[in-house]
Design an enzyme around this catalytic site. Sequence first.
Site, PDB file in Angstrom:
ATOM      1  CD  GLU A 115      -2.379  -1.556   3.133  1.00 58.11           C
ATOM      2  OE1 GLU A 115      -3.380  -0.420   3.426  1.00 58.11           O
ATOM      3  OE2 GLU A 115      -2.211  -1.536   3.313  1.00 58.11           O
ATOM      4  CE  LYS A 117       4.730   5.802   7.056  1.00 59.19           C
ATOM      5  NZ  LYS A 117       4.786   6.914   6.976  1.00 59.19           N
ATOM      6  CG  ASP A 119       3.755  12.262   4.640  1.00 60.13           C
ATOM      7  OD1 ASP A 119       3.621  12.061   5.942  1.00 60.13           O
ATOM      8  OD2 ASP A 119       4.606  13.737   4.536  1.00 60.13           O
ATOM      9  CE1 TYR A 226      -8.564   7.848  -0.992  1.00 58.75           C
ATOM     10  CE2 TYR A 226      -5.837   8.463  -1.660  1.00 58.75           C
ATOM     11  CZ  TYR A 226      -7.535   8.091  -1.749  1.00 58.75           C
ATOM     12  OH  TYR A 226      -7.267   8.485  -2.423  1.00 58.75           O
ATOM     13  CE  LYS A 315       8.557   7.502   5.561  1.00 57.68           C
ATOM     14  NZ  LYS A 315       9.115   7.773   6.982  1.00 57.68           N
ATOM     15  CB  CYS A 409       9.840  48.661  -3.853  1.00 57.97           C
ATOM     16  SG  CYS A 409       8.697  47.700  -4.918  1.00 57.97           S
ATOM     17  CB  CYS A 412       7.060  51.541  -6.528  1.00 59.98           C
ATOM     18  SG  CYS A 412       6.951  50.962  -4.815  1.00 59.98           S
ATOM     19  CB  CYS A 427       6.921  47.257  -0.704  1.00 60.20           C
ATOM     20  SG  CYS A 427       6.383  49.006  -2.080  1.00 60.20           S
ATOM     21  CB  CYS A 433       4.116  48.996  -4.488  1.00 58.77           C
ATOM     22  SG  CYS A 433       4.730  48.100  -5.342  1.00 58.77           S
TER      23      CYS A 433
END
Length: 701
Positions: A115, A117, A119, A226, A315, A409, A412, A427, A433
């Site tokens: 199956e 695995k 996460d 699941y 894993k 920035c 701008c 900014c 901006c």
Amino acid sequence: MPDTPDIQQRILALTERLHHLNYLYYQQDTSEVSDQEFDQLLAELQRLETEHPDLAQPNSPTRRVGGTITKQFPTAVHRYPMLSLGNTYSEDDLREFDERVQRGLEGAPYSYVCELKFDGVAMSLSYEHGQLTQGVTRGDGTRGDVVTPNVRTIKTLPLALRPGPDQPQDFEVRGEVFMPLPVFAELNAEREQNGEALLANPRNAASGTLKLQDSTQVAARKLRFYAYALLTPGRHFASHSAALEALSRYGLPVSDTWRRASGIEEVLEFVHYWAKKRFDLPVATDGIVIKVDDLRQQDQLGYTAKSPRWAIAYKYPAEAARTRLNEVIYNVGRTGAVTPVAMLTPVPLAGTVVKRATLHNANQIELLDLRLGDTVYVEKGGEIIPKITGVDLSARPAEATPIKYPTECPACGTPLVRPEGEAHFRCPNERGCPPQLKARLEHYVSRKALNIDGLGAETVGRFFDLGMVKTVADIYDLPARRPELVTLERLGEKSIDNLIAGIEASKQVPFPRVLFGLGIRYVGETVAQKLAAHYRSIDALMAASAEEMAAVPEVGGVIAVAAAHWFQQAENRELIERLRQAGVQLAVTGEAPVPASDRLAGLTFVISGVFENHSRDELQQLIISNGGKITGSISKKLSYLVAGDNMGPAKREKALGFKVPIISESELMALLPNPDESPAADAAIDAPITAGPREQGSLFS
């Protein structure tokens, strides 16, 4: 008026029908009815349950939208301990595992089940007579948190099972609660827009979601489940694979990726196949679980102190790539946050070609000691977001250039600022901006905000570049500019008709979504809903102080200060007036709750801590419905501090210093009218849950 038995039969019929439709929709990806018909059935059931709460079923489909506030999670002992699996990253270890199984079974034939695995977060579910009764987290393997109200919001998880002749009356289902990758990406995009820290990976996001106290927020996160094991007091099935097939028959979601393997070579074929193929899935995976299929053979092999001898988890190692850092560019977000992005020589990684990687902020660049021209190691954080994890110093060229973070920035030229306690440079040029202005427009027209059909991010960006739209209020001037629109390339008559219709339809979008669409920093969907429900109109919200906003549940000081500052700006007030003139919804529709009494008129309260019988939200509504006011800070003008468990000592000391009376939950209730005097008091805190539209598409659409 129908007799109670008739109403009860109708509630049962609606409940059964809606469970069936949900099964078809989420497990079979089919619909017997339209979304409108489904919503009508759900609304009818909700109305009947509101009128006859004693007839509502414990696992009613109306529970899907949440609504439960949990003051603390009780714990429960697992009937069957949730043991950990032995892990390995080595195929040689898998072969050694197979040899141990062969020795333990003394040469008898055996097979495996392989199956994926997933996460996520391990979960144990209890079903009795086909009804979901409890959901418990793994915890320490022996005892976990009871999170049943949150689990009930998972739409792929049946609250009532499909009956079957082999179905045990009482059994547990083990499985994984996870957040689909598209949902995770959407959540992080929203957090980035709101200037919040990004979540590291879907597993952390799922875990944090299950710990939320408000199940309405959990429902909004679209978690999925699941199942991977069925446990009963006796051996109900001969094999693990038979149990998985039974779980599917009962209507539980079981990933169809599992396979039986006749020996270790077939196991390794499965491992090799999914090493790359798993990246095509819309759910994070980090390995393969291999289990002996026959349950009697599992018993024969037994357990170590920590894990079963008949199962192991392989894993996959985190995939890393080595490539060159060519350039760093700086993106400016809706809130002005400047985020560095590494531009890399393209390199294959985890099923995709990576050209860019996030660098998060200036601290990360300094920590890694990055320089232009460096050879860097790239991994996918949570196998999703590429990130630079290190530098190959042995390959650093002599001409490698230290990265100099900009002081202005990049869009701008405004000098950047770094607010105290924040990692990002920002900014401050909110009004001029271009990336910030464009991002706010894109946010306003997005699906979760005004959802203006015909005006997506690309189109609104084009109008911005042409100078036709600078603020969200300018959007409502577009219909009057039709003669100008028809002259634009790639914008035909039909597109213009759709655009104008979408703008007109947006005027009916409810106030909470309009408030969210304004793009006020830190004011996400949930906070916008809380503020809209509390103040009911934009005018009341604009008149509120930061201190008053901070007292609204789920808001808090940082959000309140940002929102109050936004409403104090003359330009934003002018924007609100233009939206009002355009006909946008700036108030909650419907009648305001009828005050229960004026018993608390002239009194001001601070609520702090966790309470036994009511949530803080409920106590707040009780106080307001009886004429009182809520504030977020303690001063000498405060009438009462309502103290619950876990209240901070600083508040208590401050209240004592100002000689503010400190009262308990029961003492507050004693100040309120007797329920017989004020029947409206209960109604004020028992408003029905509003059913939202069904999610569109299948599980991973």
